[in-house]
Design a protein around this motif. Sequence first.
Motif, PDB file in Angstrom:
ATOM      1  N   LEU A   1      -2.612  -1.935  -3.589  1.00 16.54           N
ATOM      2  CA  LEU A   1      -3.210  -1.979  -2.242  1.00 16.54           C
ATOM      3  C   LEU A   1      -3.489  -0.616  -1.610  1.00 16.54           C
ATOM      4  CD1 LEU A   1      -1.738  -5.103  -0.470  1.00 16.54           C
ATOM      5  CD2 LEU A   1      -4.129  -4.488  -0.690  1.00 16.54           C
ATOM      6  N   PRO A   2      -2.625   0.388  -1.718  1.00 14.64           N
ATOM      7  CA  PRO A   2      -2.965   1.675  -1.079  1.00 14.64           C
ATOM      8  C   PRO A   2      -4.243   2.292  -1.649  1.00 14.64           C
ATOM      9  CG  PRO A   2      -0.653   1.618  -1.598  1.00 14.64           C
ATOM     10  CD  PRO A   2      -1.250   0.398  -2.221  1.00 14.64           C
TER      11      PRO A   2
ATOM     12  N   ALA B   1      -7.168   0.290  -0.375  1.00 14.06           N
ATOM     13  CA  ALA B   1      -7.312   0.461   1.074  1.00 14.06           C
ATOM     14  C   ALA B   1      -7.990   1.785   1.404  1.00 14.06           C
ATOM     15  CB  ALA B   1      -5.941   0.384   1.746  1.00 14.06           C
TER      16      ALA B   1
ATOM     17  N   ALA C   1       0.767  -5.957  -6.388  1.00 12.03           N
ATOM     18  CA  ALA C   1      -0.125  -5.913  -5.228  1.00 12.03           C
ATOM     19  C   ALA C   1       0.248  -4.749  -4.303  1.00 12.03           C
ATOM     20  CB  ALA C   1      -0.079  -7.236  -4.473  1.00 12.03           C
ATOM     21  N   ALA C   2       1.550  -4.520  -4.130  1.00 15.76           N
ATOM     22  CA  ALA C   2       2.005  -3.423  -3.273  1.00 15.76           C
ATOM     23  C   ALA C   2       1.642  -2.064  -3.864  1.00 15.76           C
ATOM     24  CB  ALA C   2       3.512  -3.520  -3.052  1.00 15.76           C
ATOM     25  N   VAL C   3       1.542  -1.991  -5.189  1.00 16.53           N
ATOM     26  CA  VAL C   3       1.171  -0.727  -5.833  1.00 16.53           C
ATOM     27  C   VAL C   3      -0.339  -0.498  -5.761  1.00 16.53           C
ATOM     28  CG1 VAL C   3       1.071   0.445  -8.068  1.00 16.53           C
ATOM     29  CG2 VAL C   3       3.180  -0.663  -7.339  1.00 16.53           C
TER      30      VAL C   3
ATOM     31  N   CYS D   1       4.012  -7.718   1.126  1.00 18.66           N
ATOM     32  CA  CYS D   1       4.249  -7.799  -0.322  1.00 18.66           C
ATOM     33  C   CYS D   1       5.579  -7.164  -0.700  1.00 18.66           C
ATOM     34  CB  CYS D   1       3.116  -7.124  -1.094  1.00 18.66           C
ATOM     35  SG  CYS D   1       1.577  -8.031  -1.090  1.00 18.66           S
ATOM     36  N   ILE D   2       5.915  -6.038  -0.103  1.00 17.73           N
ATOM     37  CA  ILE D   2       7.183  -5.366  -0.414  1.00 17.73           C
ATOM     38  C   ILE D   2       8.362  -6.215   0.047  1.00 17.73           C
ATOM     39  CG2 ILE D   2       8.607  -3.351   0.146  1.00 17.73           C
ATOM     40  CD1 ILE D   2       5.983  -1.718   0.209  1.00 17.73           C
TER      41      ILE D   2
ATOM     42  N   GLN E   1      -4.773  -3.905   5.599  1.00 11.43           N
ATOM     43  CA  GLN E   1      -4.362  -3.864   4.191  1.00 11.43           C
ATOM     44  C   GLN E   1      -2.954  -3.284   4.041  1.00 11.43           C
ATOM     45  OE1 GLN E   1      -7.253  -2.602   1.292  1.00 11.43           O
ATOM     46  NE2 GLN E   1      -8.894  -3.011   2.744  1.00 11.43           N
ATOM     47  N   MET E   2      -2.594  -2.315   4.866  1.00 15.54           N
ATOM     48  CA  MET E   2      -1.233  -1.776   4.797  1.00 15.54           C
ATOM     49  C   MET E   2      -0.204  -2.789   5.320  1.00 15.54           C
ATOM     50  SD  MET E   2      -1.193   1.083   3.255  1.00 15.54           S
ATOM     51  CE  MET E   2      -2.363   0.322   2.185  1.00 15.54           C
TER      52      MET E   2
ATOM     53  N   ARG F   1       0.464  -4.972   2.531  1.00 15.52           N
ATOM     54  CA  ARG F   1       1.347  -4.294   1.566  1.00 15.52           C
ATOM     55  C   ARG F   1       2.809  -4.406   2.001  1.00 15.52           C
ATOM     56  NH1 ARG F   1       2.546   1.882   0.453  1.00 15.52           N
ATOM     57  NH2 ARG F   1       3.350   1.678  -1.660  1.00 15.52           N
TER      58      ARG F   1
ATOM     59  N   TYR G   1      -8.012  -0.594   7.206  1.00 17.22           N
ATOM     60  CA  TYR G   1      -6.908   0.077   6.521  1.00 17.22           C
ATOM     61  C   TYR G   1      -5.563  -0.451   7.009  1.00 17.22           C
ATOM     62  CZ  TYR G   1      -3.933   3.796   4.755  1.00 17.22           C
ATOM     63  OH  TYR G   1      -2.941   4.487   4.114  1.00 17.22           O
TER      64      TYR G   1
END
Length: 117
Positions: A58-59, A62, A54-56, A36-37, A29-30, A33, A26
């Motif tokens: 991924l959470p 994850a 991708a940033a939207v 990505c942001i 993956q964060m 993110r 987790y």
Amino acid sequence: MSEPVPSITSAHVPLAVDQARRTRSYLIQMAIRVVCIIGAVLVDGWVRWALVAAAVVLPYSAVLIANSGRDQVTHDTSPVTPAAVPALTELPDVDASPERPGPAAPGAGRVIDHVDD
């Protein structure tokens, strides 16, 4: 001589090890993110929108990946065979007697052996 040690290869991974693996997954993956942001702020064009997407996404992925684990339950999917229904017995005709022939009263000859489950 010593006795052979029993194999425990079918044993589950300890809970602490499984939780550490899922937490690590987790957090990785964060971290992706966050990259990505930051990348979406710094670049322009179609790459920006790909990083935002991708940033939207991924959470959600994850959480799904972090929550999957230790649920290795198998269910019986064999078809259910219905139980045999017991034979019903009938009442004797109480109203039909030799001195009074004719049709039996309504309800005569009904089931007497009945058990509610």
